[in-house]
Scaffold this active site. Structure first.
Site, PDB file in Angstrom:
ATOM      1  N   ASP A  72      28.710  -3.282  15.634  1.00 45.75           N
ATOM      2  CA  ASP A  72      28.604  -4.522  14.865  1.00 45.75           C
ATOM      3  C   ASP A  72      28.141  -4.190  13.459  1.00 45.75           C
ATOM      4  O   ASP A  72      26.982  -3.867  13.231  1.00 45.75           O
ATOM      5  CB  ASP A  72      27.639  -5.488  15.543  1.00 45.75           C
ATOM      6  CG  ASP A  72      27.762  -6.904  15.010  1.00 45.75           C
ATOM      7  OD1 ASP A  72      28.065  -7.051  13.810  1.00 45.75           O
ATOM      8  OD2 ASP A  72      27.551  -7.858  15.772  1.00 45.75           O
ATOM      9  N   HIS A  73      29.071  -4.257  12.524  1.00 45.73           N
ATOM     10  CA  HIS A  73      28.807  -3.912  11.135  1.00 45.73           C
ATOM     11  C   HIS A  73      28.441  -5.141  10.311  1.00 45.73           C
ATOM     12  O   HIS A  73      28.265  -5.070   9.101  1.00 45.73           O
ATOM     13  CB  HIS A  73      30.054  -3.229  10.550  1.00 45.73           C
ATOM     14  CG  HIS A  73      29.832  -2.531   9.259  1.00 45.73           C
ATOM     15  ND1 HIS A  73      30.328  -2.990   8.054  1.00 45.73           N
ATOM     16  CD2 HIS A  73      29.160  -1.383   8.966  1.00 45.73           C
ATOM     17  CE1 HIS A  73      29.985  -2.165   7.085  1.00 45.73           C
ATOM     18  NE2 HIS A  73      29.276  -1.185   7.593  1.00 45.73           N
TER      19      HIS A  73
END
Length: 374
Positions: A295-296
């Site tokens: 999850d960026h």
């Protein structure tokens, strides 16, 4: 003769006004004042190694209220992002002289900017006769091409990402140009005509403004106030002075739950040394399950009705870099993000990074995220 001239003038005026307004667009290509997208990661179930989802599904909310977009993917050539960026897909030589744009990113297609530039990503498309859009996001190499069918980067499937689009009147882009200078945005592609705001021209010429923290109210075309937070480069190594989210907590007068990329080499733990705490979100939950790692996205949600989409991660190296965020006071948006908050660190936790090698193999903490769009 005068009547003929008038008719010709009206004819060409009519053609000019058939061009779509430069605004944020929804799935139906209708104008919206603002929207937020949260794209899911592509992950595997840790039990049976089954791939769950494509990494292109997303959740969506806009100025008309919460909306789940069923059966669509973020790289759709006729989807929300493509509809919004359609003016950008016109070849520069064929663009109207009223249109200007800036694509900025520290991770543009094919290279990376020096870390003296901001850890920031976004797109501006502006019509100087009316309105424009500011699209802040977290996706490396986006837009991949100025092409309706190839704007989404090949690497964009893997990690979750966030987008916020806001429609502003042309005059507001003076402030936005200054914001880009505060965060030292890296403009990797742009075309700003000579008669546009000087602040936008300065931004693409790498002019820099400095201030420890800069907070500006920006009003959307529809009258919604946003707070643009900007942090200049900082040479220290402490959250008190270098952490964008500590500054936002002070600005909003609230504790914050913060989600940022957890694969940094030097992630920081919760901040509990001030009036307002900043806690790290360790697990993201969705209608079908949860994940850690891929999850960026960069966002925070307050105990009050505020939420922000940001640029920077909570890591010591990031405290030294410029960056910013766009915050909105809206109960629906706050609830939208609050629903994703799973496990958070507390003031007694040691915060550690995620095993990124494991992440690259797609083996993340997932029971079964199910259908992200629910």
């Amino acid at each position: 003769m005068e009547r003929a001239v008038l008719m010709i003038s009206l004819f060409f005026w009519g053609i000019a006004n058939t061009e779509a307004a430069v605004t944020c667009k929804n799935q139906k290509n209708d104008d919206v004042d603002w929207y937020i997208l949260y794209k899911a990661p592509r992950v595997r179930n840790v039990k049976d190694k089954r791939i769950v989802g494509t990494g292109l599904e997303y959740r969506y909310i806009d100025s008309s209220g919460s909306a789940v977009v069923d059966g669509t993917v973020i790289n759709d050539a006729d989807g929300i992002l493509a509809n919004t960026l359609r003016p950008l897909f016109t070849p520069i030589r064929k663009m109207s002289s009223n249109i200007g744009f800036i694509s900025y990113s520290d991770q543009p297609p094919g290279c990376s900017a020096k870390d003296t530039f901001g850890h920031s990503k976004g797109v501006l498309v502006v019509d100087k006769t009316s309105t424009g859009v500011w699209l802040l996001h977290s996706t490396p190499q986006f837009p991949y091409r100025r092409d309706q069918n190839h704007f989404w980067p090949p690497s964009g499937h893997e990690n979750a990402q966030t987008f916020i689009c806001v429609t502003f009147k042309y005059d507001m882009f003076k402030k936005i140009g200054e914001h880009l200078q505060y965060i030292r945005a890296f403009p990797f592609e742009h075309d700003i005509p000579e008669e546009f705001h000087q602040e936008l021209k300065d931004a693409v010429n790498w002019e820099v403004k400095t201030a420890p923290n800069n907070f500006v109210v920006m009003t959307s075309d529809g009258g919604r106030n946003f707070h643009a937070a900007a942090k200049s480069r900082f040479d220290g190594d402490t959250a008190k002075d270098g952490d964008l989210y500590v500054a936002i907590a002070q600005l909003l007068g609230s504790d914050l739950d913060v989600h940022t990329w957890r694969c940094e080499e030097d992630p920081d733990g919760p901040y509990c040394g001030g009036l307002h705490k900043v806690l790290n979100i360790q697990t993201v939950i969705s209608p079908g399950g949860s994940w850690e790692g891929p999850d960026h996205s960069k966002w925070c949600v307050a105990e009050t009705d505020w939420a922000c989409i940001g640029d920077l991660n909570r890591a010591h190296t990031q405290y030294k870099r410029p960056g910013g965020a766009l915050c909105i006071q809206n109960q629906d948006v706050n609830t939208f993000f609050r629903a994703f908050v799973g496990k958070t660190s507390d003031c007694n936790d040691d915060f550690t990074n995620v095993d990124c090698n494991r992440k690259r193999k797609g083996l993340c903490l997932v029971e079964d995220i199910g259908t992200f769009i629910g």
